[in-house]
Scaffold this active site. Sequence first.
Site, short mmCIF file in Angstrom:
data_model
loop_
_atom_site.label_atom_id
_atom_site.label_comp_id
_atom_site.label_asym_id
_atom_site.label_seq_id
_atom_site.Cartn_x
_atom_site.Cartn_y
_atom_site.Cartn_z
N GLU A 33 12.97 6.37 64.71
CA GLU A 33 14.04 7.09 65.60
C GLU A 33 15.34 6.92 65.48
O GLU A 33 15.70 6.04 65.81
CB GLU A 33 13.74 7.88 66.94
CG GLU A 33 14.25 8.53 67.50
CD GLU A 33 14.01 9.77 69.35
OE1 GLU A 33 13.02 8.91 69.36
OE2 GLU A 33 14.37 10.93 69.09
N CYS A 76 12.03 12.89 69.76
CA CYS A 76 12.89 14.05 71.13
C CYS A 76 14.14 14.11 69.79
O CYS A 76 14.45 15.83 69.87
CB CYS A 76 13.35 13.95 71.93
SG CYS A 76 12.32 13.36 73.11
N ASN A 101 7.40 17.75 68.22
CA ASN A 101 6.99 15.89 69.10
C ASN A 101 5.75 16.11 70.43
O ASN A 101 4.96 16.61 70.14
CB ASN A 101 8.04 16.08 69.31
CG ASN A 101 8.20 14.33 69.74
OD1 ASN A 101 7.56 13.74 69.43
ND2 ASN A 101 9.46 13.89 71.40
N GLU A 102 7.52 16.19 71.27
CA GLU A 102 6.26 16.23 72.91
C GLU A 102 6.09 17.40 73.48
O GLU A 102 6.55 17.70 74.37
CB GLU A 102 6.25 14.88 73.58
CG GLU A 102 6.47 13.92 73.62
CD GLU A 102 7.30 12.53 74.16
OE1 GLU A 102 8.04 13.15 74.83
OE2 GLU A 102 6.30 11.28 74.24
O1 AHR Z 1 10.09 6.83 72.10
C1 AHR Z 1 11.44 6.94 72.67
C2 AHR Z 1 11.43 8.78 73.19
O2 AHR Z 1 9.94 8.71 73.99
C3 AHR Z 1 10.79 9.75 72.18
O3 AHR Z 1 12.19 10.89 71.53
C4 AHR Z 1 10.25 10.71 72.20
O4 AHR Z 1 9.33 11.02 71.50
C5 AHR Z 1 9.08 10.01 74.31
O5 AHR Z 1 9.63 10.70 74.95
#
Ligand code: AHR
Length: 653
Positions: free
Chosen positions: A47, A242, A373-374
């Site tokens: 990321e 994220c 993602n989340e």
């Molecule tokens: O790894 C950091 C963040 O943690 C990522 O962007 C997210 O998916 C998680 O909350």
Amino acid sequence: MNRNRILGATLSALLTLGAQAQAPVLTVKADAVRGTIQPTMWGIFFEDINMGADGGVYAELVKNRSFEFSTPLMGWKEVKKDGGSGSLLLVNRGQQQASNPRFLKLVAGETGAYGIANEGFKGMGIRKDKGYRFSVLARRPAGSRVTLVAELVGEKGERLGAATLTPDAPDWKQYEAEITATGTDGKARLQLWAQGGGAVDLDMISLFPKDTWKGRPGGMRADLVQLLADLKPGFLRFPGGCIVEGRELATRYQWKKTVGPVEEREMIVNRWNTEFRHRPAPDYFQTFGLGFFEYFQLSEDIGAEPLPILSCGMACQFNTGEVVPMEDLGTYIQDALDLIEFANGGPETKWGALRVQMGHPAPFNMKFLGVGNEQWGPQYVERYQAFHKVLKAKHPEIRLITTTGPSPSGELFQYLNDTLRKMDADIIDEHYYAAPDWFLQNATRYDRYDRKGPKIFAGEYAVQTAGIASPDNRNNWKSALSEAAYMTGLERNADVVHMASYAPLFAHAEGWQWTPDLIWFNSLQSYATPNYYVQQLFSTNKGTRLLSVQQNGSDLTGQDSLYASAVLDDATGELVLKVVNVSGTEKRTGLKLQGVRKPGSARITVLKSGNLSAENSFSDPGQLRPVTTAFSLNDKVQTWAPYSVSVVRIKVR
Ligand code: AHR
């Protein structure tokens, strides 16, 4: 020898014999294969956080090269010498060039030199005798006599190299020059001087080291990619995290804007720019010089399956949480279909043709795709179902990855876990950022999972020594050791867990937002954390078939502070045993290899420290590093060092 010493020696021999007699026996059942280890078992989560891409692995040294940051001259300042003077004017072409609207009009006086200087990302890392490629898009109106000098300057102002370019056309054209550095400096900057009097328009002012990964112009930092390659990862998940979702839908990651000519990739703010008040990063943007083509290419370079994650029409639920109306979700689903075409389609297809044009005629052979993602809540289920319906009908060969939100338990997790299982999801992504003890206590988490249900992707995990995303988290030995213990649990359940990746991956020592992180770097150096070496011990010893390691008929999941797992490696004919001792005392066990007639040579690799707070650093990158020695199977009692991770490889064929 006096009487006391004889007595002492006898006593110690008796104690040793006693300990031997009592030493529990670890039995590796080589004759009972429990399952197959997926080639994707251990992978990488990538990321653009902590300056992981821009200012990190993407080797561009100029910050804000196209003046598109919201403060257009951020990173730049005006410079003058020898009585030089001039003016700077930002011009915005708006819709005429929507993906890169701004350029800089520089007008220089006839005497002296006038120009701009760029500070780089926390300084530019320049190395003596190395070549640097400077480039700029420029146009010089008729009548202007301006020539340009690109100059590398050290922190104290000393010249480290320069090159002269003469823009010779009134239309936009790229000019390039090579500079060989005469010194090393981690805080260097670039100065671009205009001399001779007149105007010049400037855009995409860029400086790259020549020795990027595989020497690709405009490529990636070789030292950082090498660290990734050395993990021999099974997959590369990109572009996050994220960042996939965006703070709001407008700043979600849109892969189509990250492919094609670099100067046409539309830059956006990085969502980590404003996320943490304690780590503001006002200069954090995404130029997308590292875009989806480069991620696919990187996956191929390091032998990893590409695993892209796309927005499912929901912005980050920790931020705005805005969602796209169901009737407009079609655009998002089309993005997914087009991505499959970009990665796998033939040259006759629209997106396949773009891949070919970008230099990759062969398909990338993408097999996995993450949807969201989340995310959490029924809004996710509704949107995922829509993706599922179309993607499964058109591309049944692609395995879809679904999310269970940010935590591995609780209502949000339970709802999605139950619902996705009823929907017979392919692969479920679970995330856990938790205390060291959580990792020790949850090494049996997957023992209870349905063997016939969806497979698991442990997509983001890392021990948090202070608290989730606390700036005080450390990549110390305690965190890495607890992760290792937990990872034996992932491996013991490799029939269910098909993928796992530590997160986040990279952190710039001066530009991070989130700790802990697997690899730390600054403008010149990088080092691997103990957590990295744990990942590497598992990924380079992943084997092909799953065995069990038992003590008194039970898997070893923390009894007397020991955790263990074992695999067979069909490629080398070796049995691979991993033992993690989380206690501060040496452990002694017998070792029985059930089903192995005549074991051959063996070696042991140990990562250990007596100090749970120990860390690697720029000045001592090898404080914790695995060491390999011969391993004797004749010893009746094997010893497992205090606070250690041991990997034993034994020839069995
Ligand atoms: O790894 C950091 C963040 O943690 C990522 O962007 C997210 O998916 C998680 O909350």
